[in-house]
Motif scaffolding. Structure first.
Motif, PDB file in Angstrom:
ATOM      1  N   UNK A  94       0.839  -1.191   0.000  1.00 55.20           N
ATOM      2  CA  UNK A  94       0.000   0.000   0.000  1.00 55.20           C
ATOM      3  C   UNK A  94       0.879   1.246   0.000  1.00 55.20           C
ATOM      4  N   UNK A  95       0.271   2.390  -0.274  1.00 55.76           N
ATOM      5  CA  UNK A  95       1.042   3.627  -0.338  1.00 55.76           C
ATOM      6  C   UNK A  95       1.690   3.977   0.994  1.00 55.76           C
ATOM      7  N   UNK A  96       1.131   3.518   2.102  1.00 59.26           N
ATOM      8  CA  UNK A  96       1.666   3.834   3.432  1.00 59.26           C
ATOM      9  C   UNK A  96       2.679   2.788   3.898  1.00 59.26           C
ATOM     10  N   UNK A  97       3.319   2.115   2.984  1.00 55.12           N
ATOM     11  CA  UNK A  97       4.189   0.982   3.317  1.00 55.12           C
ATOM     12  C   UNK A  97       5.483   1.429   3.991  1.00 55.12           C
ATOM     13  N   UNK A  98       6.104   0.444   4.649  1.00 56.90           N
ATOM     14  CA  UNK A  98       7.461   0.594   5.174  1.00 56.90           C
ATOM     15  C   UNK A  98       8.381  -0.262   4.316  1.00 56.90           C
ATOM     16  N   UNK A  99       9.402   0.360   3.738  1.00 54.08           N
ATOM     17  CA  UNK A  99      10.320  -0.314   2.824  1.00 54.08           C
ATOM     18  C   UNK A  99      11.711  -0.333   3.437  1.00 54.08           C
ATOM     19  N   UNK A 100      12.298  -1.512   3.560  1.00 58.19           N
ATOM     20  CA  UNK A 100      13.657  -1.659   4.080  1.00 58.19           C
ATOM     21  C   UNK A 100      14.550  -2.125   2.938  1.00 58.19           C
ATOM     22  N   UNK A 101      15.581  -1.340   2.641  1.00 53.17           N
ATOM     23  CA  UNK A 101      16.525  -1.661   1.569  1.00 53.17           C
ATOM     24  C   UNK A 101      17.820  -2.154   2.206  1.00 53.17           C
ATOM     25  N   UNK A 102      18.122  -3.433   1.996  1.00 59.67           N
ATOM     26  CA  UNK A 102      19.291  -4.059   2.610  1.00 59.67           C
ATOM     27  C   UNK A 102      20.458  -4.010   1.623  1.00 59.67           C
ATOM     28  N   UNK A 120       4.824   6.170   1.513  1.00 60.19           N
ATOM     29  CA  UNK A 120       5.694   5.179   2.148  1.00 60.19           C
ATOM     30  C   UNK A 120       6.893   5.841   2.816  1.00 60.19           C
ATOM     31  N   UNK A 121       7.488   5.102   3.737  1.00 55.59           N
ATOM     32  CA  UNK A 121       8.749   5.525   4.343  1.00 55.59           C
ATOM     33  C   UNK A 121       9.783   4.441   4.072  1.00 55.59           C
ATOM     34  N   UNK A 122      11.049   4.827   4.028  1.00 56.00           N
ATOM     35  CA  UNK A 122      12.101   3.869   3.715  1.00 56.00           C
ATOM     36  C   UNK A 122      13.223   3.913   4.723  1.00 56.00           C
ATOM     37  N   UNK A 123      13.886   2.783   4.856  1.00 52.43           N
ATOM     38  CA  UNK A 123      15.055   2.672   5.724  1.00 52.43           C
ATOM     39  C   UNK A 123      16.105   1.867   4.987  1.00 52.43           C
ATOM     40  N   UNK A 124      17.287   2.458   4.792  1.00 54.50           N
ATOM     41  CA  UNK A 124      18.374   1.776   4.107  1.00 54.50           C
ATOM     42  C   UNK A 124      19.430   1.310   5.087  1.00 54.50           C
ATOM     43  N   UNK A 125      19.918   0.079   4.883  1.00 51.28           N
ATOM     44  CA  UNK A 125      20.984  -0.488   5.707  1.00 51.28           C
ATOM     45  C   UNK A 125      22.209  -0.735   4.837  1.00 51.28           C
ATOM     46  N   UNK A 126      23.379  -0.334   5.305  1.00 52.37           N
ATOM     47  CA  UNK A 126      24.610  -0.579   4.565  1.00 52.37           C
ATOM     48  C   UNK A 126      25.783  -0.455   5.529  1.00 52.37           C
ATOM     49  N   UNK A 160       8.275  -4.575   8.317  1.00 57.93           N
ATOM     50  CA  UNK A 160       8.462  -4.152   6.925  1.00 57.93           C
ATOM     51  C   UNK A 160       7.379  -4.727   6.018  1.00 57.93           C
ATOM     52  N   UNK A 161       6.890  -3.891   5.118  1.00 55.05           N
ATOM     53  CA  UNK A 161       5.982  -4.357   4.069  1.00 55.05           C
ATOM     54  C   UNK A 161       6.764  -4.838   2.858  1.00 55.05           C
ATOM     55  N   UNK A 162       7.924  -4.243   2.629  1.00 56.05           N
ATOM     56  CA  UNK A 162       8.790  -4.620   1.521  1.00 56.05           C
ATOM     57  C   UNK A 162      10.226  -4.643   2.017  1.00 56.05           C
ATOM     58  N   UNK A 163      10.937  -5.720   1.707  1.00 60.89           N
ATOM     59  CA  UNK A 163      12.390  -5.757   1.867  1.00 60.89           C
ATOM     60  C   UNK A 163      12.983  -5.779   0.469  1.00 60.89           C
ATOM     61  N   UNK A 180       6.370  -8.400   7.398  1.00 58.60           N
ATOM     62  CA  UNK A 180       5.030  -8.780   7.822  1.00 58.60           C
ATOM     63  C   UNK A 180       4.616 -10.051   7.062  1.00 58.60           C
ATOM     64  N   UNK A 181       3.678 -10.826   7.584  1.00 59.27           N
ATOM     65  CA  UNK A 181       3.223 -12.032   6.871  1.00 59.27           C
ATOM     66  C   UNK A 181       2.702 -11.741   5.472  1.00 59.27           C
ATOM     67  N   UNK A 182       2.176 -10.550   5.262  1.00 52.76           N
ATOM     68  CA  UNK A 182       1.658 -10.171   3.942  1.00 52.76           C
ATOM     69  C   UNK A 182       2.692  -9.405   3.116  1.00 52.76           C
ATOM     70  N   UNK A 183       3.913  -9.281   3.628  1.00 46.96           N
ATOM     71  CA  UNK A 183       4.935  -8.499   2.959  1.00 46.96           C
ATOM     72  C   UNK A 183       5.558  -9.207   1.773  1.00 46.96           C
ATOM     73  N   UNK A 184       6.482  -8.522   1.119  1.00 49.67           N
ATOM     74  CA  UNK A 184       7.173  -9.076  -0.042  1.00 49.67           C
ATOM     75  C   UNK A 184       8.669  -8.764   0.043  1.00 49.67           C
ATOM     76  N   UNK A 185       9.447  -9.758  -0.320  1.00 48.62           N
ATOM     77  CA  UNK A 185      10.882  -9.600  -0.525  1.00 48.62           C
ATOM     78  C   UNK A 185      11.118  -9.439  -2.022  1.00 48.62           C
TER      79      UNK A 185
END
Length: 283
Positions: A94-102, A120-126, A160-163, A180-185
């Motif tokens: 959804x548009x209000x998703x949380x996205x984690x970029x690994x 959406x909001x995003x969080x990047x890890x590096x 996370x909604x998206x990784x 989340x159980x409904x999330x996507x990698x």
């Protein structure tokens, strides 16, 4: 001079947990984040949070690699790769998703996803502090945190909604835990044809393992099921600087000799760009 808490990082505090004691609720205290137990982590003046401990600041991509990557990505040559990741994310969240970029690098691909998800909001890890300086500024809704993909993520369960994993190492168990159980990698990786012309001219470049796909499926299989895969393949024109940056932005730069790079005949003016992008659902 005190460092103010970047707005995007403030919006992401509820996702984080202390990497030392796993306590939830890291709170801003002056120029740092602190858990209730008292473990404290600096907020860099460039805007990212330094949660990674026990690793030298020189880990990850160095300054030259990050500069080469920034130059190359700014040409738009990899825009179709960015777009396919963004579309897969937008289709899954959804548009209000949380996205984690690994393994977010400079934040180029995360910013593309956030452009397609206006709320959406995003969080990047590096691990690379040089890359994180760019990632913390890549998008107004993207925060950045120093972290190593091979260690348990400093994130709470199921946030996370998206990784997103683009040309980056993978930690399937942690991907599964934070989704989340409904999330996507979403995993984007090169095929054997990717940059074939460049690799043909520069044999010292890091090769693509022919068994890469089988290893990926074995690693992800216990945790994820593939929902949809898209192939992106096209021919891209390169300037000499583009070709040099393509080599310099990857670990191949450490293996290719300076003599090869100064010989114009070794650098092709066109390359095949070829990747697979798969959206996986948690088992």
């Amino acid at each position: 001079m005190p460092v103010s808490l970047p707005p995007a990082l403030e919006l992401s505090l509820d996702l984080l947990c202390c990497p030392t004691c796993r306590t939830r609720h890291l709170l801003p205290v002056r120029d740092a984040l602190r858990c209730p137990v008292g473990h404290t982590f600096d907020i860099a003046r460039h805007g990212y949070a330094g949660l990674l401990t026990g690793t030298r600041a020189t880990s990850g991509d160095d300054t030259a690699m990050v500069q080469a990557r920034s130059r190359f990505l700014s040409t738009g040559t990899y825009a179709p790769i960015r777009n396919v990741g963004a579309h897969l994310a937008a289709d899954a969240a959804a548009e209000q998703a949380t996205v984690v970029d690994v393994g977010c690098g400079t934040g180029y691909y995360l910013a593309g996803v956030l452009d397609h998800l206006p709320g959406a909001r995003g969080l990047g890890l590096d691990t690379s502090v040089r890359a994180l300086r760019s990632a913390a500024r890549a998008h107004e809704r993207a925060a950045a945190v120093a972290w190593d993909v091979f260690r348990p993520f400093p994130l709470a369960d199921g946030v996370a909604d998206v990784v997103l994993d683009v040309f980056a190492p993978r930690n399937p168990a942690e991907f599964h835990r934070v989704l989340r159980p409904t999330g996507r990698l979403i995993v984007v990786r090169p095929t054997g044809r990717h940059l074939a012309e460049l690799r043909g001219r520069l044999p010292a470049m890091v090769t693509i393992d022919p068994a890469k796909e089988q290893r990926l499926h074995r690693a992800l299989g216990p945790f994820f099921e593939a929902a949809v895969t898209e192939e992106v393949e096209y021919s891209a024109t390169l300037s000499r600087q583009d070709a040099l940056d393509l080599v310099a932005m990857t670990p191949s730069a450490r293996h290719v000799s300076r003599a090869d790079l100064t010989d114009d005949g070794f650098l092709p003016d066109r390359v095949t760009v070829s990747v697979l992008a798969t959206a996986y659902q948690p088992r």
